[in-house]
Design an enzyme around this catalytic site. Structure first.
Site, PDB file in Angstrom:
ATOM      1  N   HIS A  54      12.465 -12.590 -10.809  1.00 51.39           N
ATOM      2  CA  HIS A  54      13.847 -12.440 -11.312  1.00 51.39           C
ATOM      3  C   HIS A  54      13.917 -11.347 -12.370  1.00 51.39           C
ATOM      4  O   HIS A  54      14.014 -11.650 -13.545  1.00 51.39           O
ATOM      5  CB  HIS A  54      14.305 -13.764 -11.913  1.00 51.39           C
ATOM      6  CG  HIS A  54      15.773 -13.851 -12.148  1.00 51.39           C
ATOM      7  ND1 HIS A  54      16.354 -13.621 -13.376  1.00 51.39           N
ATOM      8  CD2 HIS A  54      16.798 -14.145 -11.320  1.00 51.39           C
ATOM      9  CE1 HIS A  54      17.663 -13.793 -13.293  1.00 51.39           C
ATOM     10  NE2 HIS A  54      17.948 -14.124 -12.048  1.00 51.39           N
ATOM     11  N   ILE A  60      14.223 -10.469 -16.048  1.00 51.86           N
ATOM     12  CA  ILE A  60      15.119 -11.059 -17.040  1.00 51.86           C
ATOM     13  C   ILE A  60      15.073 -12.584 -16.927  1.00 51.86           C
ATOM     14  O   ILE A  60      14.809 -13.137 -15.873  1.00 51.86           O
ATOM     15  CB  ILE A  60      16.575 -10.545 -16.909  1.00 51.86           C
ATOM     16  CG1 ILE A  60      17.210 -10.960 -15.587  1.00 51.86           C
ATOM     17  CG2 ILE A  60      16.647  -9.053 -17.112  1.00 51.86           C
ATOM     18  CD1 ILE A  60      18.704 -10.705 -15.524  1.00 51.86           C
ATOM     19  N   GLY A  63      20.072 -16.707 -16.369  1.00 52.78           N
ATOM     20  CA  GLY A  63      21.162 -17.284 -17.148  1.00 52.78           C
ATOM     21  C   GLY A  63      21.247 -18.784 -17.008  1.00 52.78           C
ATOM     22  O   GLY A  63      21.526 -19.498 -17.981  1.00 52.78           O
ATOM     23  N   VAL A  64      21.010 -19.302 -15.823  1.00 52.24           N
ATOM     24  CA  VAL A  64      21.079 -20.749 -15.611  1.00 52.24           C
ATOM     25  C   VAL A  64      20.029 -21.473 -16.463  1.00 52.24           C
ATOM     26  O   VAL A  64      20.258 -22.600 -16.914  1.00 52.24           O
ATOM     27  CB  VAL A  64      20.949 -21.089 -14.105  1.00 52.24           C
ATOM     28  CG1 VAL A  64      19.564 -20.802 -13.589  1.00 52.24           C
ATOM     29  CG2 VAL A  64      21.363 -22.518 -13.834  1.00 52.24           C
ATOM     30  N   GLU A  68      20.315 -24.356 -19.308  1.00 51.78           N
ATOM     31  CA  GLU A  68      19.431 -25.534 -19.312  1.00 51.78           C
ATOM     32  C   GLU A  68      18.754 -25.698 -20.672  1.00 51.78           C
ATOM     33  O   GLU A  68      18.645 -26.817 -21.177  1.00 51.78           O
ATOM     34  CB  GLU A  68      18.389 -25.427 -18.197  1.00 51.78           C
ATOM     35  CG  GLU A  68      17.358 -26.538 -18.184  1.00 51.78           C
ATOM     36  CD  GLU A  68      17.907 -27.937 -17.961  1.00 51.78           C
ATOM     37  OE1 GLU A  68      17.254 -28.905 -18.397  1.00 51.78           O
ATOM     38  OE2 GLU A  68      18.984 -28.081 -17.351  1.00 51.78           O
TER      39      GLU A  68
END
Length: 149
Positions: A54, A60, A63-64, A68
Site C-alpha cells: 500500500h 503510505i 486511512g482505514v 482503527e
C-alpha cells in the site's frame, strides 16, 4: 523501568485490548483523563505488513487503519474510565461521522492520536478524534461506541 511518560505502556495496553500484531495499532498512552481525554502514540515502521502493498513505490499508512487506531484509543479511554474490563461488558465501534483525511502517513512517522470525550447517552459513547504527524492534522472524525446488551 518506570518512566514518567509511560502512562500506559504496551504491556498495559495488552491487558486492555484484545488486539495483537499485526492489528494492534496503539504503542503507548501518554496522557489519560477519565471521561475527558486520551493521547496515544502509533509508531509507523517500514516492516509493518500493510506497507508492503500500500503502495509499493510510495508506501503510505492506510486511512482505514488510522480510523482503527483512533477507535482502539477511544476504547482504551472507555475501559479505563468505566473500569469495565470484562468480556461480558464489551463496547463495539458502531459509527463514524465526519471523517476527513488531510495528509498522508509514511514509514518513520509517529502518529499522535488525541481522543476527546463528547458525551454518553443510553448505552453509547461519542468521541471527537484527531490524528497528527509533526503537528499536521492527518485525520479528524467523531467515533461512536455502543455497549453490548
Amino acid at each position: 523501568m518506570n518512566r514518567k511518560y509511560d502512562i500506559l505502556n504496551i504491556n498495559k495496553i495488552f491487558e486492555i485490548l484484545p488486539h495483537r500484531y499485526p492489528f494492534l495499532l496503539i504503542d503507548r498512552i501518554v496522557h489519560l483523563e477519565n471521561f475527558k481525554y486520551l493521547k496515544a502514540i502509533k509508531n509507523c515502521t517500514i516492516n509493518e505488513p500493510y506497507f508492503q502493498g500500500h503502495f509499493i513505490k510510495e508506501p503510505i499508512f492506510p486511512g482505514v487503519l488510522i480510523i482503527e487506531a483512533m477507535a482502539q484509543a477511544s476504547s482504551i479511554l472507555i475501559y479505563k474510565s468505566t473500569g469495565q474490563l470484562n468480556i461480558n461488558k464489551l463496547y463495539y465501534f458502531v459509527g463514524i461521522d465526519n471523517a476527513r483525511f488531510k495528509n498522508i502517513v509514511i514509514p518513520g512517522d509517529q502518529i499522535i492520536i488525541e481522543i476527546t470525550f463528547l458525551q454518553s447517552k443510553r448505552n453509547m459513547f461519542i468521541f471527537k478524534n484527531k490524528a497528527t504527524v509533526n503537528k499536521n492534522i492527518i485525520c479528524k472524525s467523531k467515533i461512536i461506541f455502543a455497549k453490548k446488551i
